[in-house]
Write a protein that holds these residues in place. Structure first.
Motif: not given
Length: 175
Positions: A136-143
């Protein structure tokens, strides 16, 4: 056979089964429940996965593997991520696209048109580390490695191989 002997046999069978199950769960395979959306669209919240715990004692992590890793920023958590770069790779994110060793990688596991955000743009992966991203490359979706940096291989707990729940999406995580 007397009732007493039959009871002993049953107890022995149950104890052996419990020991075998414990060994399998501890050393070979595990079950993982997905929490969050960092691996969407590949994995969804509450998916349940079989994890192979022994695979990396027999070989090295590979690009594309989905791994369960001990969170480097919180030892009480595990993360599920995809390996993008392995030892010796140069990973670059530019104009929303991911490049490994100068070549754009085909990411058919992300949503169509996904834009990969990043403040830093290049990482060289040393021996004993990997570079991981969530699907998931949406902004802030993955740490992932964009925020956590390179991940030591010894934090990898196993490779997610199969989804067993929900039943309608049962099967291998790899095409």
């Amino acid at each position: 056979m007397s009732a007493r002997q039959e009871a002993k046999e049953w107890i022995k069978c149950i104890v052996v089964s419990i020991v075998i199950a414990f060994i399998i769960r501890t050393f070979l395979f595990n079950s993982t429940k997905v929490l969050g959306s960092s691996m969407y669209p590949t994995l969804h919240e509450n998916d349940r996965l079989f994890t192979n715990r022994i695979v990396y004692t027999l070989g090295e992590p590979k690009r594309g593997d989905i791994v369960i890793l001990k969170a480097p920023d919180d030892k009480n958590k595990d993360y599920i991520k995809r390996i993008i770069g392995v030892a010796g790779d140069k990973v670059e994110i530019k104009d929303g696209k991911v490049y490994v060793n100068g070549e754009e990688i085909k990411e058919d596991y992300t949503e169509k048109g996904a834009y990969t955000y990043s403040d830093e743009s290049m990482w060289e992966v040393p021996k004993g580390s990997v570079f991981v991203l969530g699907d998931n490359r949406q902004m802030g979706a993955s740490k992932d490695s964009r925020a956590l940096g390179l991940i030591p291989v010894d934090l990898i707990k196993g490779k997610a191989s199969y989804r067993y729940f929900p039943i309608d999406r049962f099967g291998s995580l790899y095409k």
